[in-house]
Write an enzyme that holds these catalytic residues in place. Structure first.
Site, PDB file in Angstrom:
ATOM      1  N   GLU A 164       0.784  -1.229   0.000  1.00  0.00           N
ATOM      2  CA  GLU A 164       0.000   0.000   0.000  1.00  0.00           C
ATOM      3  C   GLU A 164       0.822   1.288   0.000  1.00  0.00           C
ATOM      4  O   GLU A 164       0.744   2.084   0.950  1.00  0.00           O
ATOM      5  CB  GLU A 164      -0.941   0.032   1.202  1.00  0.00           C
ATOM      6  N   GLU A 372      -5.365  -8.590   1.124  1.00  0.00           N
ATOM      7  CA  GLU A 372      -6.036  -8.252   2.389  1.00  0.00           C
ATOM      8  C   GLU A 372      -7.508  -7.991   2.118  1.00  0.00           C
ATOM      9  O   GLU A 372      -7.853  -7.344   1.128  1.00  0.00           O
ATOM     10  CB  GLU A 372      -5.473  -6.967   3.027  1.00  0.00           C
TER      11      GLU A 372
HETATM   12  C1  BG6 Z   1      -4.245  -1.906   5.447  1.00  0.00           C
HETATM   13  C2  BG6 Z   1      -2.895  -2.265   5.983  1.00  0.00           C
HETATM   14  O1  BG6 Z   1      -4.211  -0.547   5.184  1.00  0.00           O
HETATM   15  O2  BG6 Z   1      -5.357  -2.033   6.252  1.00  0.00           O
HETATM   16  C3  BG6 Z   1      -2.909  -3.008   7.294  1.00  0.00           C
HETATM   17  O3  BG6 Z   1      -2.126  -2.922   5.036  1.00  0.00           O
HETATM   18  C4  BG6 Z   1      -3.994  -2.432   8.171  1.00  0.00           C
HETATM   19  O4  BG6 Z   1      -1.632  -2.935   7.844  1.00  0.00           O
HETATM   20  C5  BG6 Z   1      -5.324  -2.691   7.498  1.00  0.00           C
HETATM   21  O5  BG6 Z   1      -3.998  -2.859   9.489  1.00  0.00           O
HETATM   22  C6  BG6 Z   1      -6.531  -2.253   8.297  1.00  0.00           C
HETATM   23  O6  BG6 Z   1      -6.432  -0.910   8.619  1.00  0.00           O
HETATM   24  P1  BG6 Z   1      -6.838  -0.384  10.050  1.00  0.00           P
HETATM   25  O7  BG6 Z   1      -6.555   1.067  10.024  1.00  0.00           O
HETATM   26  O8  BG6 Z   1      -8.265  -0.684  10.214  1.00  0.00           O
HETATM   27  O9  BG6 Z   1      -5.978  -1.167  10.999  1.00  0.00           O
END
Ligand code: BG6
Length: 454
Positions: A164, A372
Site C-alpha cells: 500500500e 487483504e
Molecule cells: C491496510 C494495511 O491498510 O489495512 C494493514 O495494510 C492495516 O496494515 C489494514 O492494518 C486495516 O487498517 P486499520 O486502520 O483498520 O488497521
C-alpha cells in the site's frame, strides 16, 4: 462455492503489527518505533512494542494456522530487524527468526507469501538521508531485497515488494498521520516515484538472481463512485480515481504515469524528478501479479465545503466522510443508503468485484491476489467465547464476489483475509480487531480461537 484447486487460501499480518520484540536480538528502531512515542499520534498511545508477541510465539501461532487448515500465510519482514542500519551489517539473529518461521510454515504445509516493506523503514535511513525522500533509499532497498532473496529465496516463491504505497505516502507526506509526519504534497508525489523505482530494481534483481518464483506489489483497491450525477461530483471523481488508481497502478503495470494527471499535479506542485531512464526502468520491470487490499469503495463528492484534512488521528482512519489531502474532493458518509462497519468503512462486496473488473479492463490479463480483506470490529465476547458472526458474514459475501470474478475469466489466484490474528491497528490500537484468533491482552496474550476460526 467452488474455487480452483491451486487457489491460495490464506491470512495476513505485518511485522510491526504482530511481532513485538521491538528492541530485541539486535533489532534497531524503525520509523514506527519512534513515531508511536510522540504523544497523541496513536490511539491511547498504543505501540507495537509487544504487539501479539509473535516473535516469541511463532511456533504456537503456526500450529494454530495448521490446525485451521490455512494453505498460505502472508507476513512481512522487518527491515531494521535484518539490517539494523538499513544497508550495513546483517543482523544474523533477525535472519534466523525469519528462517525459522519459514521452516516452521513449510513443515506444516503452509506456503509463505512475503512482503518486504510494510511501512517500517529503518530509522537510521530516515536520519541519514530523509528515507524515501532521497534516491539513496532506492539503493538501500535493493540491498535489503537482495539479502532477503539470497537468504530465503530457496524456500519462498511469492514476494510482494511494497504494501500500500498510497497509504504510507499520503499519511506520511500529506496529512502528518504516519511517519515521517510531513505535510508537503510535492514530496508525496516525488516519494511515490522513488518507491516505484525501488520496486522495479527489486523485481529486476529478483529475476537476475535466477529466482523461480513470482514478484509483485500490493496496492489499495478502492473503486471511486461519483456520489451524484452532477458535473462537479464527476470531476471530483476523476481526481480521486486518477490519484488512487491510475497514479499508483500505471507505473507498476504499464511502466508509465497517467499523462493528464501528471501534468495537472506538476502544474500545481512543481516539476517532479522523473527521468527518461527512470521510465525505461519502470517499463522493464512489469510485475508478475498485482496484489490488492480491498476494504471499501469511496463515494466521491466535490469538496464544496472547502474543508481541510486535519492532521489529527481521527481524520486519518480512512473512514468515509473526509476531505482529500488535496482539497479537491471528499468522501461521503451516507448511512441511509449504504452499510458501514463500526469504523464507518462501507461494506460493499460488489465494489470488490468491480475493482477486479477495472484492473482487468485497464491492464489486461494480469494475475491478481487479494492480499487483504476483512472486517475491523469490536468482537462480542460471551463466557470467554468470541462470537464474530459479522466477520464470517463479511468474508462469505466477499468470497462470492471473488467467485463471480473467477467465473468471468479474471485470473484471481488467491485470497488472504486480514488478519490472521488480532494485532495492532496502526491508528486504532488493539481495539479494532480483524483476526481469526483473539489475543487476551489481560491474560498473558493467550490465544483464543474465535467463531470465525472454528
Ligand atoms: C491496510 C494495511 O491498510 O489495512 C494493514 O495494510 C492495516 O496494515 C489494514 O492494518 C486495516 O487498517 P486499520 O486502520 O483498520 O488497521
Amino acid at each position: 462455492m467452488s474455487f480452483p484447486a491451486d487457489f491460495l487460501w490464506g491470512a495476513a499480518t505485518a511485522a510491526y503489527q504482530v511481532e513485538g520484540a521491538w528492541n530485541e536480538d539486535g533489532k534497531a528502531p524503525s520509523i514506527w518505533d519512534e513515531f508511536v512515542r510522540i504523544p497523541g499520534k496513536t490511539f491511547e498511545g498504543t505501540t507495537g512494542d509487544i504487539a501479539a508477541d509473535h516473535y516469541h510465539r511463532y511456533k504456537e501461532d503456526v500450529q494454530l494456522m495448521a490446525e485451521m487448515g490455512l494453505k498460505s500465510y502472508r507476513f512481512s519482514i522487518s527491515w531494521p530487524r535484518v539490517l539494523p542500519e538499513g544497508d550495513g551489517a546483517v543482523n544474523e539473529q533477525g535472519i534466523e527468526f525469519y528462517s525459522n518461521l519459514i521452516n516452521e510454515l513449510l513443515t506444516n504445509d503452509i506456503i509463505p507469501f512475503v512482503t518486504l516493506y510494510h511501512w517500517d523503514l529503518p530509522q537510521a535511513l530516515q536520519d541519514e538521508f530523509g528515507g524515501w525522500e532521497s534516491r539513496q533509499c532506492i539503493d538501500a532497498f535493493e540491498t535489503f531485497a537482495r539479502l532477503c532473496f539470497e537468504r530465503f529465496g530457496d524456500r519462498v516463491h511469492h514476494w510482494i515488494t511494497f504494501n500500500e504505497p498510497i497509504i504510507f505516502q499520503t499519511f506520511g507526506y500529506a496529512t502528518e498521520a504516519h511517519p515521517p509526519a510531513k505535510r508537503d504534497p510535492f514530496l508525496l508525489y516525488q516519494v511515490s516515484h522513488y518507491v516505484n523505482l525501488a520496486h522495479a530494481r527489486a523485481v529486476l534483481a529478483y529475476r537476475e538472481m535466477g529466482n523461480k518464483g513470482e514478484i509483485g506489489l500490493t496496492h489499495v483497491s478502492q473503486p471511486c463512485y461519483a456520489y451524484t450525477n452532477s458535473d462537479e461530483d464527476k470531476e471530483a471523481t476523476w481526481w480521486a480515481e486518477s490519484f488512487g488508481f491510475h497514479w499508483y497502478y500505471d507505473p507498476i503495470l504499464k511502466g508509465e504515469y497517467p499523462a493528464e494527471y501528471r501534468k495537472a499535479i506538476e502544474a500545481q506542485y512543481g516539476k517532479l524528478d522523473i527521468t527518461d531512464d527512470d521510465l525505461s526502468l519502470l517499463k522493464s520491470a512489469r510485475s508478475d501479479f498485482i496484489g490488492i487490499n480491498y476494504y471499501q469503495p469511496a463515494r466521491i463528492a466535490a469538496n464544496n465545503q472547502q474543508a481541510e484534512r486535519t492532521a489529527d488521528r481521527e481524520s486519518n482512519t480512512s473512514a468515509a466522510g473526509t476531505p482529500s489531502f488535496c482539497g479537491r474532493y471528499r468522501t461521503v458518509l451516507d448511512t441511509d443508503q449504504f452499510e458501514y462497519t463500526r469504523w464507518n468503512w462501507e461494506i460493499c462486496p460488489d465494489a470488490l468485484h468491480d475493482a477486479m473488473k477495472r484492473i482487468h479492463a485497464r491492464y489486461g490479463d494480469i494475475p491478481i491476489y487479494i492480499t487483504e480483506n476483512g472486517l475491523g470490529d469490536e468482537d462480542l465476547v460471551v463466557n470467554d467465547e468470541i462470537l464474530d458472526e459479522p466477520r464470517i458474514d463479511y468474508i462469505r459475501r466477499h468470497l462470492f464476489a471473488c467467485q463471480q470474478a473467477i467465473e468471468e475469466g479474471i485470473k484471481l489466484k488467491g485470497y488472504y483475509a486480514w488478519s490472521w490474528i488480532d494485532l495492532l491497528s496502526w491508528l486504532n490500537g488493539y481495539k479494532k480487531q480483524y483476526g481469526f484468533v483473539y489475543v487476551d491482552r489481560d491474560n498473558k496474550l493467550k490465544r483464543i480461537k474465535k467463531q470465525s476460526y472454528l
